[in-house]
Design an enzyme around this catalytic site. Structure first.
Site, PDB file in Angstrom:
ATOM      1  N   ASP A   1       0.677  -1.348  -0.054  1.00  0.00           N
ATOM      2  CA  ASP A   1       0.015  -0.003   0.069  1.00  0.00           C
ATOM      3  C   ASP A   1       0.875   1.231  -0.066  1.00  0.00           C
ATOM      4  O   ASP A   1       1.867   1.320   0.890  1.00  0.00           O
ATOM      5  CB  ASP A   1      -0.827   0.016   1.243  1.00  0.00           C
ATOM      6  CG  ASP A   1      -1.963   0.959   1.313  1.00  0.00           C
ATOM      7  OD1 ASP A   1      -2.975   0.811   0.419  1.00  0.00           O
ATOM      8  OD2 ASP A   1      -1.786   2.169   1.601  1.00  0.00           O
ATOM      9  N   ILE A   2       0.531   2.210  -1.039  1.00  0.00           N
ATOM     10  CA  ILE A   2       1.282   3.463  -1.122  1.00  0.00           C
ATOM     11  C   ILE A   2       0.953   4.385   0.247  1.00  0.00           C
ATOM     12  O   ILE A   2      -0.047   4.626   0.603  1.00  0.00           O
ATOM     13  CB  ILE A   2       1.204   4.221  -1.990  1.00  0.00           C
ATOM     14  CG1 ILE A   2       1.408   3.339  -3.462  1.00  0.00           C
ATOM     15  CG2 ILE A   2       1.948   5.713  -2.186  1.00  0.00           C
ATOM     16  CD1 ILE A   2       1.052   4.048  -4.813  1.00  0.00           C
TER      17      ILE A   2
ATOM     18  N   ASN B   1      -2.897  12.952  -3.431  1.00  0.00           N
ATOM     19  CA  ASN B   1      -4.113  13.326  -4.184  1.00  0.00           C
ATOM     20  C   ASN B   1      -4.416  14.705  -3.925  1.00  0.00           C
ATOM     21  O   ASN B   1      -4.910  15.545  -4.910  1.00  0.00           O
ATOM     22  CB  ASN B   1      -5.332  12.367  -4.392  1.00  0.00           C
ATOM     23  CG  ASN B   1      -5.047  11.324  -5.185  1.00  0.00           C
ATOM     24  OD1 ASN B   1      -4.529  11.254  -6.175  1.00  0.00           O
ATOM     25  ND2 ASN B   1      -5.789   9.962  -4.965  1.00  0.00           N
TER      26      ASN B   1
ATOM     27  N   HIS C   1      -5.665  14.470  -8.586  1.00  0.00           N
ATOM     28  CA  HIS C   1      -5.862  13.285  -8.869  1.00  0.00           C
ATOM     29  C   HIS C   1      -4.836  12.638 -10.260  1.00  0.00           C
ATOM     30  O   HIS C   1      -4.601  11.669 -10.340  1.00  0.00           O
ATOM     31  CB  HIS C   1      -7.546  12.932  -9.218  1.00  0.00           C
ATOM     32  CG  HIS C   1      -7.955  12.789  -7.633  1.00  0.00           C
ATOM     33  ND1 HIS C   1      -7.936  11.698  -7.129  1.00  0.00           N
ATOM     34  CD2 HIS C   1      -8.693  13.830  -7.074  1.00  0.00           C
ATOM     35  CE1 HIS C   1      -8.779  11.898  -5.924  1.00  0.00           C
ATOM     36  NE2 HIS C   1      -9.222  13.158  -6.006  1.00  0.00           N
TER      37      HIS C   1
ATOM     38  N   ASP D   1      -2.609   9.505 -10.337  1.00  0.00           N
ATOM     39  CA  ASP D   1      -2.512   8.440 -11.226  1.00  0.00           C
ATOM     40  C   ASP D   1      -1.340   8.261 -11.983  1.00  0.00           C
ATOM     41  O   ASP D   1      -0.924   7.088 -12.041  1.00  0.00           O
ATOM     42  CB  ASP D   1      -3.582   8.942 -12.576  1.00  0.00           C
ATOM     43  CG  ASP D   1      -5.024   8.830 -11.933  1.00  0.00           C
ATOM     44  OD1 ASP D   1      -5.309   8.192 -11.043  1.00  0.00           O
ATOM     45  OD2 ASP D   1      -6.161   9.172 -12.835  1.00  0.00           O
TER      46      ASP D   1
ATOM     47  N   GLU E   1      -4.751   2.439  -4.019  1.00  0.00           N
ATOM     48  CA  GLU E   1      -3.279   2.337  -4.126  1.00  0.00           C
ATOM     49  C   GLU E   1      -2.712   1.034  -3.661  1.00  0.00           C
ATOM     50  O   GLU E   1      -1.662   1.094  -3.173  1.00  0.00           O
ATOM     51  CB  GLU E   1      -3.011   3.511  -3.144  1.00  0.00           C
ATOM     52  CG  GLU E   1      -3.452   3.440  -1.606  1.00  0.00           C
ATOM     53  CD  GLU E   1      -4.489   4.145  -1.451  1.00  0.00           C
ATOM     54  OE1 GLU E   1      -4.701   4.543  -0.237  1.00  0.00           O
ATOM     55  OE2 GLU E   1      -5.250   4.200  -2.148  1.00  0.00           O
TER      56      GLU E   1
END
Length: 424
Positions: free
Chosen positions: A302-303, A310, A315, A319, A345
């Protein structure tokens, strides 16, 4: 071949243009009878299409004027009129046919009936290879194929043909059945079909033999079709068009099938496998690992602080970060290791034949690589949870994933940017 379209409506000009684009017509568009007469003095046309109503004359008047000078050129009047007397007047004036605007495909049928047969019907391009030991026959065939839009390479022997095939891509391969030096076209066809590169290339066998057995043998060897000498031009054109059109259709269907497969299995943003595909794959891998008592590990990544990325950068930048992270993770994986974007993520990595210790080392390697990545100039790190299939009892993906997810939660709680492994 040249066609004159006398049509004041830009919409119908475009429609007729699309209908005729598969023919070898050079199209001249004008919007009035006067402009049409001027064009007729400058060019010789093989077909004329005229609207019933023009700004300066009717299509019937236009037709009468043209017939005074040219009695042979096909003239089609395009109209939405249904009055039988008016349509009869158009035919009396010399129209070859009346084409209703709600039935424009009839124009093509009329063209087939009125214009002499020829290769202009076919929309073919590319290269053909012809294996033929007669130079005279080869030159005559080359001239015919050029009329179709195909460039032709000629080979006298199988060896020469194979050399050309190594250096060129061909839309069509033609071969004579009887060749010099005890070679046969059937031998050549068999060698082609044994090579995966030419599995889908259409092959046309050409033979002067009357033997039905030889024709069947050519088809059984892998030829798609055959044609007998002396070759009739229109038959040759039709068979070649059918072969190439069928091959292009198969290629189009194959590409579409591949596209649909990717849509079903890949994440649209990162190009990694999606959650559905990995879940289905994991079911099979876990069943196999349990049956063969093999190791199998799951990593959940998980980031860290991705919501802040974001919120702070937008956003679109988020991305880009996801795509850069996905690419970096993929670069660290082998073809036997399955990486998927599981949502948001979060990523999941399936490591077949991998125990907990080795999986932990792999996770540390990924953690360090991503810490150095800095996608879009942003300091980025990941937290990773690791779990492995139990050796004491049967376990399946959901159980091992839940344990890896719990380990990920602990890594987050303990400060992020680290790896936590939980034993069964």
């Amino acid at each position: 071949m040249q066609a004159l379209i006398v049509e004041p409506s830009p919409t119908y000009q475009r429609i007729l243009s699309r209908m005729l684009e598969s023919y070898d017509f050079q199209l001249t568009f004008v919007d009035s009878a006067t402009a049409g007469f001027r064009a007729l003095t400058q060019h010789q046309f093989q077909m004329i299409c005229v609207a019933m109503y023009l700004p300066d004359l009717t299509g019937i008047d236009f037709c009468q004027h043209v017939r005074q000078r040219n009695s042979e050129v096909p003239i089609f009047i395009v109209t939405s009129e249904t009055d039988p007397e008016l349509l009869s007047s158009a035919l009396t004036a010399g129209a070859s046919d009346i084409i209703r605007k709600d039935d424009l495909p009839r124009l093509e049928e009329s063209l087939h009936a009125l214009i002499p047969l020829g290769p202009f019907r076919y929309n073919i391009s590319g290269k053909a290879l012809y294996l033929e030991d007669s130079l005279t026959v080869a030159k005559a065939t080359d001239a015919k194929l050029k009329r179709l839009g195909l460039q032709m390479d000629h080979a006298f022997s199988i060896q020469q043909a194979l050399q050309l095939l190594d250096n060129n891509k061909y839309e069509l391969i033609m071969t004579d059945i009887v060749l010099q030096d005890n070679e046969t076209g059937i031998d050549f066809i068999q060698r082609l079909r044994a090579d995966n590169r030419f599995a889908q290339t259409p092959i046309l066998a050409v033979t002067s033999l009357e033997s039905v057995h030889r024709r069947i043998q050519a088809l059984q060897s892998g030829a798609n079709d055959y044609i007998s000498k002396p070759v009739l031009d229109e038959e040759l054109f039709a068979r070649i068009n059918n072969l190439i059109s069928a091959t292009r259709l198969i290629e189009q269907l194959t590409r579409e099938r591949q596209r649909l497969l990717e849509l079903a299995t890949k994440d649209h943003l990162t190009g990694l496998y999606n959650r559905h595909f990995l879940t289905e794959l994991a079911k099979r891998r876990f069943a196999e690992a349990n049956r063969q008592q093999q190791a199998l590990a799951v990593l959940v990544l998980d980031i860290d602080h991705f919501k802040q990325i974001n919120d702070q950068f937008g956003h679109q930048t988020g991305d880009k970060v996801l795509k850069r992270v996905a690419t970096a993770l993929q670069a660290q994986c082998t073809t036997e290791q399955y990486l998927a974007r599981f949502g948001g993520e979060e990523f999941v990595l399936l490591l077949p034949d991998c125990n907990l210790s080795t999986a932990h080392d792999k996770a540390q390697q990924l953690c360090q690589a991503l810490q150095q990545l800095q996608p879009e100039g942003i300091n980025t790190s990941v937290s990773i949870g690791v779990a492995c299939l139990s050796t004491a009892r049967e376990e399946y993906f959901d159980e091992v994933f839940a344990r890896a997810d719990k380990a990920l939660y602990q890594a987050k709680q303990q400060g992020r940017n680290q790896v936590i492994a939980l034993a069964p």
